[in-house]
Design an enzyme around this catalytic site. Structure first.
Site, mmCIF file in Angstrom:
data_model
loop_
_atom_site.group_PDB
_atom_site.id
_atom_site.type_symbol
_atom_site.label_atom_id
_atom_site.label_comp_id
_atom_site.label_asym_id
_atom_site.label_seq_id
_atom_site.Cartn_x
_atom_site.Cartn_y
_atom_site.Cartn_z
ATOM 1 N N ASP A 1 1.354 -1.002 -0.021
ATOM 2 C CA ASP A 1 -0.201 -0.203 0.164
ATOM 3 C C ASP A 1 0.749 0.624 -0.193
ATOM 4 O O ASP A 1 1.737 1.505 0.586
ATOM 5 C CB ASP A 1 -1.051 0.121 1.037
ATOM 6 C CG ASP A 1 -1.888 -1.109 1.469
ATOM 7 O OD1 ASP A 1 -1.925 -1.863 1.164
ATOM 8 O OD2 ASP A 1 -2.300 -1.085 2.515
ATOM 9 N N GLU B 1 -10.727 -2.400 4.104
ATOM 10 C CA GLU B 1 -8.965 -1.969 4.767
ATOM 11 C C GLU B 1 -8.296 -0.591 3.536
ATOM 12 O O GLU B 1 -9.519 -0.237 2.880
ATOM 13 C CB GLU B 1 -8.237 -2.779 4.093
ATOM 14 C CG GLU B 1 -7.735 -4.413 4.344
ATOM 15 C CD GLU B 1 -6.876 -5.492 3.924
ATOM 16 O OE1 GLU B 1 -6.457 -5.834 5.051
ATOM 17 O OE2 GLU B 1 -6.793 -5.189 2.393
HETATM 18 C C1 FRU Z 1 -4.232 -3.372 2.890
HETATM 19 C C2 FRU Z 1 -3.554 -3.804 3.935
HETATM 20 C C3 FRU Z 1 -3.519 -3.399 4.969
HETATM 21 C C4 FRU Z 1 -2.528 -3.359 6.396
HETATM 22 C C5 FRU Z 1 -1.446 -3.225 5.192
HETATM 23 C C6 FRU Z 1 -0.464 -4.575 5.784
HETATM 24 O O1 FRU Z 1 -3.046 -3.685 1.717
HETATM 25 O O2 FRU Z 1 -3.583 -5.311 3.838
HETATM 26 O O3 FRU Z 1 -4.750 -3.882 5.933
HETATM 27 O O4 FRU Z 1 -2.679 -2.301 7.014
HETATM 28 O O5 FRU Z 1 -1.715 -4.119 3.727
HETATM 29 O O6 FRU Z 1 1.044 -4.647 4.986
#
Ligand code: FRU
Length: 501
Positions: free
Chosen positions: A46, A226
């Site tokens: 992300d 998320e």
């Molecule tokens: C989304 C996610 C988020 C989390 C991060 C962990 O892709 O699962 O919810 O904070 O990636 O790397």
């Protein structure tokens, strides 16, 4: 003389060695995009904490610097002045005794509400405690924490009172996106809380109260919410609010994807205008995207060009994962409804070489554009507009017979991108397929904008109403391009340009 010969032979050997290394590196870099951000080495997922500060766009990102698979999360950091050319910086946030550093956001604390200093750059992120998670204690492992920087993100101090918001008992309690809500003169945090987004308010970034929740019974029924994001956009002299929520599964073409809602936010909670499920991008490879903070009315979005369903097993070349092109978000009325549009930021135009324009092309069967695009080596942008609403496709190919077919299907009222023969497609979870996106615009002639950058294709149809981002792994660049039609189609205007080196 012997000595001279020896030096000469040594010189040749060194030159051959350098050449070999160069060839390997070039091969190894064949998937690396040129006008998208990708980390020099290691893994990224992300985008995080994006903020505009003193003329610079900061992009932080979920980063595992030590492997090309997901692992202990850090915040990587890159800076750009134009949202296109990125300079990777030192890692911003490292895991610590409270856990690894999951996704989050950043704000400028103009009035020093937190007491870290006037104009402190404050990162609000999730601490994820793997020890707790792995102990199967049933205790929640995700809490929200702060770090601040007084030197534009070069160095960071974690707040000694972390975490500032402990989980009330939920396993998924993460990805804080914080904004200043002027009407109530307080900070609002939008947080992913299992199958919903929960809103928290704070005067000082340190103590947070729950004020509202949205999501139960709305949107796509599958997956964990998320990386939510809440922001307003101007419309007809007023404003509307948009809520983004990335879903870990259940996206229209499989795996993870980002849905959006258009509606109202009253300072406590969000109320959508519509019941139907909408996606910011119908392709398979745009996930966990959020918008930049501190950009005024302009809302700029960037996502991770991947999908959790195969993210860890796509080909890696010492690095794995890239960001989408940065996109301007706006609202557009279709019928009585407002839809989100995304278009590549105009700054991309500064990256392109000479723009070539061809007008009024009559296509019946095949129109060969290969000679025009061959020199771009699979890295270019192309725009076209038709005069009637009729099916057509763009077939990209190479000498190996690999192809990517992008098209508009009038009968089914959709756009598609078929990557089933695009090169390396033996990637699990149905990578090899025809990816479909509904047309949202009604009846009008079709316009397309396509960005191709080594291993990704981003399609913006109808001025950004329908968007698709898909990755592919060809063994040679797509240097051939045909426009194909069954019935005669007039392309009113075709524009194309390579990307400057
Ligand atoms: C989304 C996610 C988020 C989390 C991060 C962990 O892709 O699962 O919810 O904070 O990636 O790397």
């Amino acid at each position: 003389m012997k000595k001279v010969k020896l030096i000469f032979v040594a010189f040749i050997l060194v030159a051959c060695f350098i050449n070999k290394i160069q060839a390997q590196v070039q091969g190894a870099e064949s998937y690396r995009p040129q006008f998208h951000f990708s980390p020099k080495k290691g893994w990224m997922n992300d985008p995080n904490g994006m903020i505009f500060l003193n003329g610079k766009y900061h992009l932080f990102f979920q980063h595992n610097p030590n492997a090309t698979t997901w692992g202990p999360m850090h915040w990587g950091h890159a800076i750009s002045t134009d949202l296109v050319n990125w300079q990777e910086q030192k890692i911003a946030l490292y895991p610590d005794s409270l856990g690894t550093i999951f996704s989050g956001s950043a704000v400028i604390d103009k009035n020093n509400t937190a007491g870290f200093g006037k104009n402190a750059l404050v990162a609000v992120f999730t601490h994820h405690d793997h020890k707790v998670e792995e102990s199967k204690s049933g205790l929640p492992a995700q809490h929200q924490s702060l770090a601040y920087s007084m030197d534009e993100g070069k160095t960071w101090t974690k707040y000694s009172g972390n975490p500032v918001l402990r989980s009330p008992g939920l396993q998924a309690f993460r990805d804080p996106k914080v904004m200043w809500y002027e009407a109530d003169k307080q900070w609002i945090m939008t947080l992913a809380t299992g199958g919903s987004a929960t809103f928290y308010a704070s005067k000082d970034l340190k103590s947070w109260n729950k004020v509202g929740e949205f999501g139960v019974g709305f949107g796509s029924p599958e997956g964990t919410w998320e990386c939510p994001d809440l922001f307003s956009l101007p419309v007809n002299g007023g404003q509307k609010w948009v809520l983004l929520s990335s879903l870990s599964s259940g996206a229209p073409n499989g795996g993870s994807g980002t849905q959006y809602f258009v509606g109202q936010f009253d300072g406590n909670t969000f109320t959508p205008d519509h019941k139907d499920v909408r996606w910011i991008d119908y392709g398979t490879d745009n996930y966990a995207g959020i918008t930049w903070s501190n950009t005024g009315e302009r809302k700029i979005f960037i996502g991770w060009m991947n999908n959790w369903t195969y993210a860890n097993v796509i080909p890696e070349q010492g690095w794995r994962g890239a960001a989408t092109i940065a996109r301007d978000l706006n609202l557009k009325q279709v019928g009585n409804e407002f839809y989100l549009t995304s278009l590549p930021v105009k700054e991309l135009n500064g990256m392109t070489g000479k723009t070539n324009v061809i007008k009024n092309i009559q296509v019946k069967g095949d129109y060969d554009l290969s000679a025009k695009i061959a020199a771009f080596n699979g890295k270019f942008q192309l725009e076209l507009a038709t005069v009637v609403d009729e099916s057509f496709s763009l077939q990209l190919g190479n000498r190996k017979g690999e192809m990517l077919i992008i098209g508009y299907d009038k009968a089914n009222n959709n756009f598609y991108m078929d990557r089933s023969k695009s090169g390396l497609v033996s990637i699990p979870n149905n990578f090899a397929k025809n990816i479909i996106a509904p047309r949202i615009a009604k009846g009008s002639p079709v316009s397309l904008k396509l960005l191709l950058d080594a291993s990704s294709a981003e399609l913006f149809a109808d001025e950004g109403l329908t968007v698709m981002t898909n990755t592919f792994f060809n063994s040679e660049p797509f240097n051939q391009l045909y426009i194909k039609t069954n019935k005669p189609v007039t392309i009113q205007k075709l524009k194309y340009s390579g990307i400057k080196n």
